[in-house]
Enzyme design. Structure first.
Site, PDB file in Angstrom:
ATOM      1  N   GLY A  25       0.822  -1.203   0.000  1.00 13.75           N
ATOM      2  CA  GLY A  25       0.000   0.000   0.000  1.00 13.75           C
ATOM      3  C   GLY A  25       0.851   1.246   0.000  1.00 13.75           C
ATOM      4  N   GLY A  27       0.599   5.589   1.410  1.00 13.59           N
ATOM      5  CA  GLY A  27      -0.138   6.620   2.116  1.00 13.59           C
ATOM      6  C   GLY A  27       0.669   7.880   2.236  1.00 13.59           C
ATOM      7  N   GLY A  28       0.184   8.796   3.082  1.00 12.38           N
ATOM      8  CA  GLY A  28       0.839  10.083   3.216  1.00 12.38           C
ATOM      9  C   GLY A  28       2.236   9.986   3.799  1.00 12.38           C
ATOM     10  N   GLY A  30       4.370   7.321   3.347  1.00 13.11           N
ATOM     11  CA  GLY A  30       5.296   6.600   2.498  1.00 13.11           C
ATOM     12  C   GLY A  30       4.665   5.353   1.927  1.00 13.11           C
ATOM     13  N   VAL A  32       4.476   0.987   1.581  1.00 16.63           N
ATOM     14  CA  VAL A  32       4.655  -0.248   2.343  1.00 16.63           C
ATOM     15  C   VAL A  32       4.879  -1.376   1.352  1.00 16.63           C
ATOM     16  CG1 VAL A  32       3.699  -1.808   4.067  1.00 16.63           C
ATOM     17  CG2 VAL A  32       3.133   0.633   4.142  1.00 16.63           C
ATOM     18  N   LYS A  46       8.035  -0.407   5.741  1.00 17.76           N
ATOM     19  CA  LYS A  46       7.467   0.916   5.472  1.00 17.76           C
ATOM     20  C   LYS A  46       8.626   1.856   5.155  1.00 17.76           C
ATOM     21  CE  LYS A  46       3.823   4.006   6.704  1.00 17.76           C
ATOM     22  NZ  LYS A  46       2.522   4.064   7.391  1.00 17.76           N
ATOM     23  N   ASP A 141      -1.793   7.708  15.893  1.00 17.32           N
ATOM     24  CA  ASP A 141      -2.574   7.639  14.648  1.00 17.32           C
ATOM     25  C   ASP A 141      -3.356   6.324  14.604  1.00 17.32           C
ATOM     26  OD1 ASP A 141      -3.600   8.545  12.266  1.00 17.32           O
ATOM     27  OD2 ASP A 141      -1.912   7.853  11.054  1.00 17.32           O
TER      28      ASP A 141
END
Length: 673
Positions: A25, A27-28, A30, A32, A46, A141
């Protein structure tokens, strides 16, 4: 399964010593990746964006220091951090790979969670937060996309990465996901563990309703609701709703810690349980020893010469363990002073009837009196038919299904039942002084050890007693006749099935447990130990068929004697009658029959047939037994004499049709001393 995409142009082929295999995946923070370690194990990496570090010429020292802290987090319901490093100027973190979708994906694709599934999610994620906070880390988070639903339960990921990034970032700003952020986090205050509890509460609402409690529209509207409005808890019910509401308090000081929240879901009460003891009870007076709350460094006491249980990865076969715990058709048990019967509502196959004459015992005790009272169990369709002169009365029960968990204990001296700890098997002591609460869903307990909770009923004080290190776990609780010691059978669950290895004895007043290894060779799978009458000893069934019998042990695990050729155990806990002079088994070489034997000599005393669709529970008194007759709907708990004649119906249990909501019904019959 987790979706794995192909690597893109520009993706590195290796990071550190790990070969990349695909993308999990992005995301904001970085990307994975799925990668293969030199050992061949799969890991998740990650790789954080260089922009997050503000272009720092040397982000290594601060990031390395903070990410090293993440490795201290115990791997309880978390994806364990393995190592960290830098790929040029980009930090990366290597963690355990969990094959499973995120909570976000499951709820969006399948709909909200409910019942036991929601409960297990709540317990598992609180377990993770407890471990994270204990290591001195704040997640910062916590949200549905950071909870993976693996085969062995929920796993929390990405904990503490925000703090690690703070150590190397040159800019400032609020890190988090707005619908799950606490008020103090939105206001730029220092983020502490209470913020994770706020995010946990918001995530549980999302899991139960499909939306966070403060909405998912515009950012200003969400922030305004978090700061000034009450949360929308939707269809959340019961103690989980109450706990989530406390976690969503605007005041961080009013939120429970992760450990406190976890223990509440596991059944810890903030009110005394003296309602289990009537004013006229003969319970012992005085206060017991101070509570013993073990930490992760404690070890169970071992008998002389016993070896410590091997450490193990208790998570690797939790699904099979749950099947072993809940999947059996019928389980029956007789504890010393308490009769126990567990019945899955889908019934059990019939057995052929036995042949042979019935022979009554030479002496006869009083005939069971007729029923004078009808009592409906709360939350169930079960009806009890009782008489004040009964020598055994139902004192507690539990019913677990997909729809939830009901656990009740009778108010001593009355016909009223009140709710006690959920998801735990309750067993009061014969004199009513103690209430033992044994976790029913073992995979939901966060500790790397098994434990039992003891409640001192007169004072309402609670004690957590550590038993054995996992994968050794304990079942089949049985109080000693004097109510001072609790016996549990210790099983090795590492293979996915229950294999007895010994027994644990809990001294209630001292709140201490002793694990005793014993010769369990030839014992049937899931066979339990029982108190042996007339001596400080225990007994265990062994063998099968005509050669089956009982093996007797002292409390140090030494074999004292055997009773050979008496047949297989008819009750799954104690086969002994109340006075201890006789015991019952399934007749050797016969079906649907019960044989009664003299405890001291092994001489045969009686043999009688029982209905083919029945389960032997134990003894009503020294001349009458209790059985569950499943030949009709409703099932019946009956009193039978030594001629095989039913004298009385004690309970009627409606049989549910097979379906998603069928569950396990377990109850205890107690002889109050």
């Amino acid at each position: 399964m987790t979706r794995i995409d192909s690597l893109r142009a520009g993706d590195p082929p290796r990071i550190g010593g790990y070969e990349l295999a695909g993308r999990i995946g992005e995301g904001g923070q970085g990307s994975v990746f799925l990668a293969t370690a030199p050992s061949g194990d799969q890991v998740a990496i990650k790789l954080l964006g260089s922009a997050l570090t503000g272009g720092d010429d040397d982000p290594g020292p601060g990031f390395a220091r903070e990410s090293e802290i993440l490795r201290r987090v115990a791997p309880f319901c978390t994806a364990q951090v393995i190592e960290s490093g830098l790929l040029e100027d980009r930090p990366y973190i290597v963690s355990e790979y969990i094959d499973g979708p995120t909570l976000q994906q499951v709820v969006e694709g399948e709909g909200p969670l409910e019942g036991a599934r929601l409960r297990r999610l709540a317990v598992g994620t609180l377990t993770a937060l407890t471990a994270i906070h204990r290591a001195g880390v704040v997640h910062r988070d916590f949200k549905p996309s950071n909870v993976l639903l693996g085969r062995d339960g929920p796993r929390v990921i990405d904990f503490g990465i925000a703090r690690a990034l703070d150590a190397v970032a040159t800019g400032s700003g609020v890190v988090g996901t707005p619908p799950y952020m606490a008020p103090e986090q939105l206001e730029g205050a220092q983020v502490e563990p209470p913020a994770d509890l706020f995010a946990w509460g918001s995530t549980m609402v999302f899991a139960a309703t499909g939306r966070p409690p403060f909405g998912m529209d515009s950012l200003p509207a969400i922030v305004n609701r978090i700061l000034h409005r009450d949360p929308d808890l939707g269809l959340l019910r019961g103690d989980l709703r109450d706990l989530v509401a406390e976690c969503l308090s605007k005041d961080a000081a009013r939120r429970p810690t992760a450990g406190e929240a976890l223990m509440r879901l596991l059944g810890a009460r903030d009110r005394p349980v003296g309602f289990l003891l009537s004013a006229g009870s003969a319970a012992a007076s005085g206060s017991p020893a101070p509570p013993h709350i073990p930490d992760s460094g404690d070890a169970p006491a071992l008998s002389p010469g016993a070896s410590r249980p091997p450490p193990g990865a208790g998570a690797r076969s939790r699904a099979r363990r749950r099947a072993a715990i809940l999947g059996a058709g019928v389980t029956v048990a007789l504890a010393s002073g308490a009769l126990v019967h567990a019945l899955t509502r889908d019934g059990a196959p019939a057995r052929p009837e036995a042949t042979g004459p019935a022979r009554p015992l030479p002496e006869v005790t009083s005939v069971p009196p007729p029923a004078t009272t009808e009592l409906r169990l709360p939350g169930l369709g079960t009806t009890l038919h009782e008489n004040p002169g009964d020598t055994a009365r139902m004192v507690s029960f539990m019913y677990d299904s997909k729809g939830g968990s009901n656990h009740y204990a009778r108010v001593r001296g009355t016909n009223r039942f009140e709710a006690v700890a959920p998801w735990q098997e309750p067993l009061p002591s014969p004199d009513g002084t103690w209430l033992a609460l044994l976790p029913w869903l073992k995979e939901s307990t966060p500790q790397p050890y098994d434990f039992v909770r003891l409640v001192h009923v007169p004072s309402g004080r609670e004690y957590i007693v550590r038993l054995t290190d996992k994968p050794l776990q304990n079942f089949n609780p049985a109080w000693s006749p004097d109510g001072t010691r609790l016996l549990l059978t210790t099983f090795d669950l590492s293979s996915g099935s229950r294999t007895p290895v010994g027994f644990a004895i809990v001294d209630a007043a001292a709140a201490k447990a002793t694990l005793v290894r014993a010769d369990t060779s030839g014992a049937p799978a899931a066979a339990p130990f029982a108190w042996s009458p007339g001596e400080p000893a225990v007994a265990l069934p062994f063998g099968a068929g005509p050669r089956a019998g009982l093996r007797f042990f002292d409390l140090n695990g030494r074999t004292l004697r055997t009773a050979d050729g008496v047949g297989e155990a008819a009750a799954s806990e104690s086969p002994f009658a109340p006075a201890g002079k006789r015991f019952a088994t399934g007749c050797p070489g016969a079906f649907a029959s019960v044989c009664v034997w003299d405890t001291a000599t092994g001489r045969a005393l009686a043999r009688f047939r029982v209905p083919a669709q029945s389960a032997f529970i134990g003894w009503y008194n020294d001349a009458h037994v209790l059985l569950t007759d499943k030949s009709a709907d409703p099932h019946k708990v009956v009193v039978m004499d030594m001629k095989g004649e039913v004298l009385r119906v004690l309970a009627e249990i409606p049989r549910e049709e097979p379906g998603e909501n069928r569950g396990t019904f377990l109850f205890h019959y107690m002889r109050w001393s």
